[in-house]
Write a protein that holds these residues in place. Structure first.
Motif, short mmCIF file in Angstrom:
data_model
loop_
_atom_site.label_atom_id
_atom_site.label_comp_id
_atom_site.label_asym_id
_atom_site.label_seq_id
_atom_site.Cartn_x
_atom_site.Cartn_y
_atom_site.Cartn_z
N GLY A 63 0.59 -1.35 -0.07
CA GLY A 63 -0.10 0.08 0.04
C GLY A 63 0.75 1.40 -0.12
N TYR A 64 1.74 1.02 0.69
CA TYR A 64 2.80 2.55 0.50
C TYR A 64 2.96 2.16 -0.90
CZ TYR A 64 6.93 5.09 1.68
OH TYR A 64 7.90 6.27 1.91
N GLN A 65 4.22 1.34 -1.06
CA GLN A 65 4.63 1.80 -2.67
C GLN A 65 3.52 2.17 -3.62
OE1 GLN A 65 7.83 1.76 -3.56
NE2 GLN A 65 8.52 1.15 -1.49
N MET A 66 1.68 1.90 -3.44
CA MET A 66 0.95 2.31 -4.54
C MET A 66 1.02 3.23 -4.21
SD MET A 66 -1.48 -0.98 -4.75
CE MET A 66 -2.60 -0.36 -5.31
N ALA A 67 0.58 4.18 -3.00
CA ALA A 67 0.71 5.70 -2.41
C ALA A 67 1.51 6.40 -3.38
CB ALA A 67 0.58 5.42 -1.23
N GLN A 68 2.88 6.08 -3.76
CA GLN A 68 3.90 6.78 -3.93
C GLN A 68 3.48 7.28 -5.41
OE1 GLN A 68 6.18 7.94 -1.87
NE2 GLN A 68 4.90 6.76 -0.42
N ASN A 69 3.03 6.45 -6.33
CA ASN A 69 2.34 6.08 -7.16
C ASN A 69 1.87 7.84 -7.99
OD1 ASN A 69 4.43 4.35 -8.00
ND2 ASN A 69 2.97 2.90 -8.01
N GLY A 70 1.16 8.15 -6.40
CA GLY A 70 0.33 9.13 -7.63
C GLY A 70 -1.12 9.43 -7.99
N GLY A 71 -2.43 9.81 -8.54
CA GLY A 71 -3.23 10.23 -8.71
C GLY A 71 -3.65 9.03 -8.03
N ILE A 72 -4.66 8.08 -8.79
CA ILE A 72 -6.24 7.04 -8.72
C ILE A 72 -5.40 6.12 -7.44
CG2 ILE A 72 -5.98 5.22 -10.35
CD1 ILE A 72 -9.24 6.47 -8.11
N TRP A 73 -4.08 5.96 -7.16
CA TRP A 73 -3.05 4.48 -6.60
C TRP A 73 -2.65 5.27 -6.00
CZ3 TRP A 73 -3.06 0.44 -9.16
CH2 TRP A 73 -2.88 0.43 -10.01
N THR A 74 -2.71 6.59 -5.49
CA THR A 74 -2.42 7.47 -4.13
C THR A 74 -3.28 6.56 -3.19
OG1 THR A 74 -0.95 9.01 -4.82
CG2 THR A 74 -2.17 8.80 -2.34
N ALA A 75 -4.70 7.10 -4.01
CA ALA A 75 -6.24 6.33 -2.77
C ALA A 75 -6.34 4.61 -2.43
CB ALA A 75 -7.18 7.15 -3.45
N ALA A 76 -6.12 4.28 -3.63
CA ALA A 76 -5.93 2.95 -3.75
C ALA A 76 -4.90 2.73 -2.42
CB ALA A 76 -5.87 2.35 -5.00
N GLY A 77 -3.35 3.12 -2.43
CA GLY A 77 -2.41 2.76 -1.77
C GLY A 77 -3.23 3.15 0.17
N THR A 104 -6.45 -0.31 5.47
CA THR A 104 -7.42 -1.73 5.78
C THR A 104 -6.38 -3.07 6.75
OG1 THR A 104 -8.08 -1.84 3.74
CG2 THR A 104 -8.52 -3.88 4.13
N GLY A 105 -5.43 -3.09 6.00
CA GLY A 105 -3.95 -3.77 6.59
C GLY A 105 -4.37 -3.52 8.32
N VAL A 106 -3.96 -1.97 8.68
CA VAL A 106 -3.86 -1.83 10.26
C VAL A 106 -4.70 -2.00 10.75
CG1 VAL A 106 -4.02 0.03 11.77
CG2 VAL A 106 -2.45 -0.75 9.29
N ALA A 107 -6.09 -2.21 9.97
CA ALA A 107 -7.80 -2.56 10.65
C ALA A 107 -7.69 -3.36 11.25
CB ALA A 107 -8.66 -2.16 10.09
N VAL A 108 -7.73 -4.67 9.51
CA VAL A 108 -7.67 -6.08 9.91
C VAL A 108 -6.56 -6.46 11.85
CG1 VAL A 108 -6.65 -8.43 9.12
CG2 VAL A 108 -8.16 -6.54 8.14
N LEU A 109 -5.29 -6.21 11.58
CA LEU A 109 -4.50 -6.71 12.47
C LEU A 109 -4.91 -6.49 14.12
CD1 LEU A 109 -0.75 -5.88 10.76
CD2 LEU A 109 -1.76 -7.47 10.93
N GLY A 110 -5.17 -5.15 13.67
CA GLY A 110 -6.06 -4.92 15.16
C GLY A 110 -6.85 -5.41 15.59
N CYS A 111 -8.16 -5.72 14.54
CA CYS A 111 -9.14 -6.83 14.58
C CYS A 111 -8.43 -7.71 15.38
CB CYS A 111 -9.84 -7.12 13.84
SG CYS A 111 -10.71 -5.28 13.41
N LEU A 112 -7.06 -8.62 14.90
CA LEU A 112 -7.41 -9.85 15.23
C LEU A 112 -6.07 -9.94 15.90
CD1 LEU A 112 -5.78 -11.23 11.17
CD2 LEU A 112 -7.92 -11.96 12.95
N VAL A 113 -5.83 -8.84 17.00
CA VAL A 113 -5.05 -9.09 18.47
C VAL A 113 -5.76 -8.64 19.14
CG1 VAL A 113 -2.98 -8.74 16.67
CG2 VAL A 113 -3.80 -6.29 17.96
#
Length: 140
Positions: free
Chosen positions: A96-110, A116-125
């Motif tokens: 996600g970090y790498q995608m966010a570096q590409n700019g445009g729509i990729w920033t939002a997707a990243g 989402t990764g942080v949220a799921v990790l928070g839920c799972l712990v």
């Protein structure tokens, strides 16, 4: 009768575990969609390297199996599913970090991918989720 209600309440899936299952499943569906789009592009376009394009499409489809299986396991409260889901999230963070570096729509997707990764990790712990999966505290 109260004993039955208590049993039903303890059998209920915690909201955090449900959220982790749904988000992990959505991640798997997005990866599978990329694989399907890659296969469709093979048919509709003329790729420069057919073998490389087919390999990429098949690999992406194969990669979608892990989050989808983990999501199903979380939904069914299977103990084994926590590890694969956490692995998917730990991979999603730098991706996600790498995608966010590409700019445009990729920033939002990243950003969406990383959050989402942080949220799921928070839920799972969370202790309620680990208890629901049958993972107790370690003996000291």
């Amino acid at each position: 009768m109260p004993a039955e209600n208590e049993t039903q309440a303890s059998d209920a899936r915690p909201r955090r575990l449900t959220a982790a299952a749904v988000l992990t499943g959505l991640e798997g569906l997005v990866v599978a969609a990329f694989g399907v789009v890659s296969l469709v592009m093979l048919v509709t376009d003329k790729p420069d390297g057919m073998v490389q394009a087919v390999t990429m499409a098949v690999t992406v489809l194969a990669l979608s199996v892990l989050p989808l299986a983990a999501a199903r396991g979380l939904w069914l409260r299977r103990r084994w599913s926590r590890g694969p889901s956490m692995i998917v999230q730990l991979i999603a963070l730098p991706a996600g970090y790498q995608m966010a570096q590409n700019g445009g729509i990729w920033t939002a997707a990243g950003i969406a991918m990383a959050l989402t990764g942080v949220a799921v990790l928070g839920c799972l712990v969370n202790p309620t989720a680990t208890e629901a999966l049958g993972i107790g505290p370690r003996d000291a």
